[in-house]
Design an enzyme around this catalytic site. Structure first.
Site, short mmCIF file in Angstrom:
data_model
loop_
_atom_site.label_atom_id
_atom_site.label_comp_id
_atom_site.label_asym_id
_atom_site.label_seq_id
_atom_site.Cartn_x
_atom_site.Cartn_y
_atom_site.Cartn_z
N GLY B 27 4.10 2.04 -12.51
CA GLY B 27 2.90 1.96 -11.72
C GLY B 27 3.35 1.93 -10.28
CB CYS B 28 3.41 3.55 -7.62
SG CYS B 28 4.75 4.09 -8.67
N GLY B 29 1.96 1.82 -5.77
CA GLY B 29 0.92 1.78 -4.77
C GLY B 29 1.20 2.87 -3.76
CG ASN B 198 5.13 -1.06 -3.36
OD1 ASN B 198 6.30 -1.19 -3.70
ND2 ASN B 198 4.29 -2.08 -3.23
#
Lengths: 503, 409
Positions: B27-29, B198
């Site tokens: 997952g990431c931002g 991120n």
């Protein structure tokens, strides 16, 4: 007459304490198993274990058992082989049989498992979210060319876009079964169901009966080596045309329809004399090479107003090269029929020993077409044998666009896989032309059962897609990453393009 | 799966090879901000946008790309390089000087930041291709740059090109993005467009070259998501000659944009519709001409459709495009304040950066957010003619993808 060495395969047992002596079993049996003398008297040797009598016995007093005669143990000489030798010693003939190859070859579908999403990507709920199965059968361009629409938007460039594709509501169609091998009521059931489902039925090589004309937008018409029932007018009455080169159950040989099954209607539809055997030539006598096939494909396209033309082949060793040639010859789809595929009549030796599994054929063909950069030029239809929605999902993940089902449709209409279609005495009224038997299938009833079956499988496909975290079937198609193999050797995994479970 | 950490100790192409057999989940931002007037913003803006989204990563990867950051050197190709050791640096510099006039060569300005350890040697170069070489080889400058990138990434052990475009640069590494941003002193740069990422990888320790953005020339891509259709997307791209060797979804998304925008010349709006296709039920309700276009687009590009949760921001010298998956399974919020367009995984990032945005909205599934910098041209790749194998090789640095693949036309 000499005493046969071949003992009955089954024992018909009647619980006479329960029996109503109503004689329904006598009436139901197409094989003439029963005599009636105050009570039904079964002749075991005629029984095919089709369970028609069992199903309709009002007293539920009939059971069919295996005739478990003991032989001295022999892993080399099975009882089946002994019986084959005895039968051939008696008759001197080729042993005929029907339906798909029943031998215990490895069933690759049963060694493949599907993936599911957890945490890092979510599964999707097919009961609450759209889950799309729509599929387009046919040639696709390499890219989409667009032009400005003059109002800040875009439109398809002239002549661009996808032509001549058939929209299917679900990637499941009915496989070819000819009128003649099956009854007209079976054809009617299939055609009505295909229309209701938004899919296609396939005439097989026996031509198109005029009762089916109203369903012509949901019909694939076959052009086989016998060229039965074809003329320009009929070619115009189908959604697509299909050149039948081979069949999974009998690669390398043509169709067989005994004269007994050719009544007036079949004769009119096939455009051949009544009562004559309809034996299709093994090859098409105008196709002795790939360039000949190309000519036939384009001849049919010309004659039909450029409808999609598919080519059906049996899965054999060099299926990938053949399929590549077929696509380059201009076919809009390639129909691959695996060695488990059904038939209405075939020599047992051919059915049981020739061809390769459909799983391998799909994988090899899909990969070859991709390697050559022509995968988009034709759809792949896979059949023989798709036994469940799980098989369908796995076939699609291996690379098929569409699966075709034949045996499963007949099962839906009552078939119990007794492998006796070639006798023309089917008690279920499916593979027979005897009016007293064919009327057992009411097309409305048949269409409903077929519609139910395909709806059920489609719902199951949606469940599978949801678990896989995708909401359109094109995201499963060819996505071998979503398959894992259990208990397959490394080489087979490599050919399938599937990793072993755990990787 | 048990990991042998020693396998990840070496830096560079070897690490790619080690990562590649496994699908990288995560997952990431992300965030992207673009001032359509071309006004420059400090890199601090991008750092702020990521700092409030710290919880979306796990400290194993952060990165930024800024556009318009080298105005004095805007005609030169800016190479941001990562080196495992001085031997790698020497070898790569030899390759660079063979191919280019090196106008500037300097260490990347960095500062020590708590939490950033084991940084590779970081250098940047401003380069002009030798004109006689371009003429000799009949290549455009862009073709030439991609070939050099490809050569360094695949053949120079321990060297990696982090970015190679004009007037732009990628700054990325292992750490939280605000740490990486401060490490690279991003507040000293000013750009009209920034994209930031991120990373939360779940199954690899993460390494500097593996952080987002992925870049080639002036393209950069950051991605939050897990493409559930990865398998068929990769096989579809292989048919066009691309080799997907990293096992990351981002790579697949990058090649699909290259295929659709550059090679098939689709407008960006339609490329987005191909990748995040509308539902058939929506297409069936469209006017006839649009329906025909969308039906063809979906049927033809079905194998390339990105299915599963994702949010992507594609940055380039003319602006940025942000795209959500077709049923919006990953967050993406957009806002406009005057001429500034911003997207981020969380609205908090927008509120942090824009004090009073004119309009904040959640882009609908599959509806791209497009920001175009006024007066900038759109052919995104410049004059790039190279084949997909070379593109793959340049992006991933895996040598086997350098073999040209014959593609039937």
């Amino acid at each position: 007459m000499q005493q046969t060495f071949v003992q009955p395969e089954f024992r018909v047992k009647i619980d006479y304490d329960k029996c109503h002596k109503c004689g329904r079993c006598v009436q139901q049996c197409g094989w003439g198993v029963y005599d009636f003398a105050e009570r039904p008297i079964p002749h075991d040797e005629k029984c095919r274990a089709c369970h028609r009598c069992v199903t309709f016995c009002p007293a539920r007093c009939i059971t069919i058992e295996k005739n478990t005669l003991a032989f001295r143990e022999n892993d080399n000489w099975s009882v089946g082989l002994l019986k084959a030798v005895w039968k051939q010693a008696e008759t001197g003939g080729v042993l005929l049989t029907s339906m798909g190859n029943p031998k215990p070859y490895e069933r690759i579908f049963d060694h493949l498992v599907l993936d599911a999403c957890q945490v890092t990507n979510p599964s999707i709920d097919p009961l609450r979210e759209p889950m799309e199965l729509r599929t387009y059968l046919g040639r696709k361009p390499d890219s989409v060319q667009v032009a400005s629409d003059g109002a800040g938007g875009f439109t398809l460039a002239e002549g661009a876009g996808m032509a001549n594709n058939i929209e299917l509501a679900t990637p499941i169609i009915f496989s070819p079964m000819s009128y003649g091998s099956v009854s007209l009521n079976v054809h009617r059931s299939l055609a009505m169901a295909a229309e209701r489902l938004g899919i296609l039925m396939n005439t097989g090589e026996g031509g198109l009966h005029e009762d089916l004309y109203p369903y012509q937008d949901h019909i694939i018409l076959q052009v086989a080596s016998g060229r039965f029932g074809l003329n320009p007018e009929v070619l115009g009455r189908a959604a697509a045309l299909e050149i039948k080169i081979g069949q999974g159950a009998k690669p390398g040989i043509g169709g067989h329809l005994p004269g007994e099954k050719i009544d007036r209607e079949v004769s009119a539809t096939r455009m051949i004399p009544q009562g004559t055997d309809a034996i299709s030539p093994a090859p098409h006598h105008d196709i002795y090479s790939i360039e000949d096939l190309r000519q036939l494909i384009y001849a049919i396209k010309e004659a039909s107003g450029y409808k999609p033309v598919g080519v059906k082949i049996a899965a054999v060793h060099n299926v990938a090269a053949i399929a590549s040639g077929i696509v380059r010859a201009g076919a809009d789809y390639v129909y691959l029929d695996g060695f488990r595929g059904g038939t209405g009549a075939a020599p047992a030796v051919i059915r049981d020993h020739i061809g390769i599994p459909i799983e391998i054929a799909i994988a090899a063909v899909d990969q070859r077409l991709r390697d050559e950069g022509i995968r988009n030029q034709a759809s792949i239809v896979a059949a023989g044998s798709i036994r469940s929605s799980a098989d369908a999902a796995k076939a699609i993940a291996l690379g098929a666009d569409v699966v075709a089902i034949g045996t499963a449709t007949l099962l839906a209409l009552g078939c119990h896989l007794c492998q006796s279609c070639h006798t023309g005495s089917c008690s279920w009224g499916i593979t027979t032309q005897k009016p007293e038997l064919t009327r057992r299938i009411d097309p409305e009833w048949g269409a409903e059962r077929l519609t139910n079956l395909v709806h059920a499988w489609s719902h199951e496909l949606q469940e599978i897609l949801g678990a896989l975290g995708v909401n359109a079937v094109e995201s499963l198609r060819g996505s071998r990453e979503r398959l894992r193999a259990i208990g397959l050797d490394e080489q087979t995994c490599k050919i399938l393009g599937v990793k072993p479970a755990g990787m | 799966m048990a990991y042998d950490l020693e396998r990840y100790e070496s830096f560079g192409v070897e690490r790619y090879r080690d990562e590649s057999p496994f699908k990288i989940h995560g997952g990431c931002g992300l965030a992207g901000i673009c001032d359509e007037s071309g006004t420059l913003m400090s890199g601090e803006v991008a750092i702020q946008a990521m700092a409030v989204q710290r919880d979306r990563g796990n400290g194993l990867g952060g990165g930024f790309a800024g556009y318009g950051i080298y105005p004095e050197l805007s005609e030169l190709f800016a190479f941001h390089m990562m080196y495992h050791d001085t031997a790698a640096k020497e070898a790569a510099e030899a390759a660079l000087s063979e191919s280019f006039t090196i106008e500037v060569a300097e260490p990347m300005p960095t500062r020590p930041v708590k939490g950033i350890v084991d940084a590779p040697l970081l250098w940047r170069y401003f380069l002009a291709p030798h004109p006689h070489l371009l003429e000799e080889r009949e290549l455009s400058a862009e073709d030439y740059v991609v070939q050099v990138v490809m050569n360094i990434n695949s053949r120079v052990d321990g060297a990696f090109v982090a970015s190679s475009g004009k007037n732009m640069g990628a700054f990325k590494g292992v750490g939280f993005p605000e740490e990486i941003g401060h490490y690279f002193r991003l507040e000293e740069y000013a750009g009209h467009t920034w994209v930031a990422h991120n990373r939360f990888p779940t199954n690899t320790p993460g390494w500097w070259g593996g952080a987002h953005p992925f870049t080639l020339l002036d393209w950069s891509i950051v991605h939050n998501g897990e493409i559930s259709s990865y398998g068929i997307n990769a096989r579809y791209l292989e048919q066009f000659g691309y080799t997907c060797s990293l096992g990351t979804d981002t790579e697949v998304a990058a090649y699909l944009f290259d295929l659709l925008l550059r090679r098939h010349k689709l407008p960006i709006e339609l490329a987005c519709k191909a990748l995040a296709a509308p539902l058939w039920s929506e297409i069936d309700r469209m006017p006839a001409a649009e329906r025909a276009l969308m039906t063809s687009l979906r049927a033809v590009y079905g194998p390339g459709m990105l299915n599963g949760p994702f949010a992507i921001v594609l940055g380039f010298n003319g602006g940025m495009v942000a795209l959500n998956d077709r049923i919006k399974l990953r967050p993406l919020v957009a806002a406009r304040s005057g001429t500034t367009v911003m997207v981020a995984s969380e609205e908090a990032a927008i509120r942090e950066v824009m004090s009073s945005p004119d309009h904040v909205w959640a882009p609908k599934a599959g509806e791209p957010v497009i920001a175009r910098v006024e007066g900038m041209e759109w052919p995104i790749h410049g004059e790039l003619h190279l084949g997909p194998a070379e593109i793959s090789c340049a992006v991933t640095g895996t040598e086997h993808s350098c073999e040209p693949v014959e593609v039937a036309v």
